[in-house]
Design a protein around this motif. Structure first.
Motif, mmCIF file in Angstrom:
data_model
loop_
_atom_site.group_PDB
_atom_site.id
_atom_site.type_symbol
_atom_site.label_atom_id
_atom_site.label_comp_id
_atom_site.label_asym_id
_atom_site.label_seq_id
_atom_site.Cartn_x
_atom_site.Cartn_y
_atom_site.Cartn_z
ATOM 1 N N LEU A 102 0.815 -1.208 0.000
ATOM 2 C CA LEU A 102 0.000 0.000 0.000
ATOM 3 C C LEU A 102 0.851 1.262 0.000
ATOM 4 O O LEU A 102 0.520 2.230 -0.658
ATOM 5 N N GLY A 103 1.931 1.283 0.751
ATOM 6 C CA GLY A 103 2.797 2.450 0.814
ATOM 7 C C GLY A 103 3.526 2.537 2.134
ATOM 8 O O GLY A 103 3.457 1.634 2.964
ATOM 9 N N CYS A 104 4.215 3.641 2.333
ATOM 10 C CA CYS A 104 5.001 3.868 3.548
ATOM 11 C C CYS A 104 4.150 4.528 4.628
ATOM 12 O O CYS A 104 3.313 5.376 4.321
ATOM 13 N N SER A 105 4.403 4.157 5.866
ATOM 14 C CA SER A 105 3.674 4.758 6.981
ATOM 15 C C SER A 105 4.077 6.211 7.203
ATOM 16 O O SER A 105 3.346 6.965 7.823
ATOM 17 N N GLN A 106 5.231 6.585 6.679
ATOM 18 C CA GLN A 106 5.703 7.963 6.801
ATOM 19 C C GLN A 106 6.128 8.433 5.413
ATOM 20 O O GLN A 106 7.087 7.931 4.854
ATOM 21 N N SER A 107 5.393 9.370 4.842
ATOM 22 C CA SER A 107 5.771 9.937 3.550
ATOM 23 C C SER A 107 6.658 11.153 3.793
ATOM 24 O O SER A 107 6.868 11.563 4.932
ATOM 25 N N ILE A 108 7.138 11.759 2.726
ATOM 26 C CA ILE A 108 7.959 12.962 2.866
ATOM 27 C C ILE A 108 7.154 14.066 3.557
ATOM 28 O O ILE A 108 7.679 14.815 4.367
ATOM 29 N N ALA A 109 5.859 14.141 3.266
ATOM 30 C CA ALA A 109 5.020 15.224 3.786
ATOM 31 C C ALA A 109 4.412 14.946 5.158
ATOM 32 O O ALA A 109 3.955 15.869 5.817
ATOM 33 N N GLY A 110 4.374 13.678 5.589
ATOM 34 C CA GLY A 110 3.786 13.385 6.888
ATOM 35 C C GLY A 110 3.350 11.939 7.018
ATOM 36 O O GLY A 110 3.477 11.143 6.088
ATOM 37 N N PRO A 111 2.790 11.579 8.172
ATOM 38 C CA PRO A 111 2.388 10.200 8.428
ATOM 39 C C PRO A 111 1.093 9.833 7.707
ATOM 40 O O PRO A 111 0.252 10.691 7.451
ATOM 41 N N GLN A 112 0.978 8.550 7.388
ATOM 42 C CA GLN A 112 -0.251 8.046 6.783
ATOM 43 C C GLN A 112 -0.482 6.626 7.270
ATOM 44 O O GLN A 112 0.443 5.936 7.691
#
Length: 150
Positions: A124-134
């Motif tokens: 699905l993706g990373c729990s922490q993106s460059i812009a913030g947590p998800q």
């Protein structure tokens, strides 16, 4: 004396330092909720939402694994995976709808994934993106219909 070399009086040097401290305090106040969000999100296990029955929630899991790109941003890779009980409950596979949350706000990303024995996981993706947590939550889980064999 440092202030003399910079052409500052003691008073203006003090104002400069207090201004920097004030800006750092404002930045820390703004960042504290984001840091707390990351810590809380990382410590919470994936949970079933209201739309998913508790027995269906055991059919899939949201796994956290190490990934070099995600680790570079201080997060983990989140993968949707079919469990053994999910394979037994739905031999043809499952249709799973997942909602994405960014900085504790639900986004418009409502994605559909089909998990089968052959394709038992989906990144699905990373729990922490460059812009913030998800993070992601399970919305609905349905069994796929059995294929009729000729």
């Amino acid at each position: 004396m440092v202030s003399k070399h910079l052409g500052l009086s003691r008073q203006s040097g003090w104002l400069c330092i207090s201004s920097v401290v004030s800006h750092l305090a404002q930045w820390a106040t703004m960042m504290l909720p984001a840091v707390a969000c990351v810590l809380v999100t990382a410590s919470l296990p994936a949970r079933a939402e209201e739309g998913v029955a508790s027995n269906e929630a055991t059919w899939v899991i949201l796994e956290e694994t190490d990934d070099s790109l995600c680790l570079a941003h201080g997060g983990k890779l989140i993968t949707l995976a079919l469990t053994d009980s999910g394979q037994r409950a739905a031999p043809a596979g499952l249709e799973v709808w997942v909602d994405r949350w960014f900085m504790q706000v639900q986004t418009a990303d409502h994605t559909r994934h089909q998990l089968t024995v052959e394709h038992s996981s989906q990144e699905l993706g990373c729990s922490q993106s460059i812009a913030g947590p998800q993070h992601w939550t399970l919305s609905t889980i349905k069994r796929l219909p059995e294929q009729a064999h000729p």
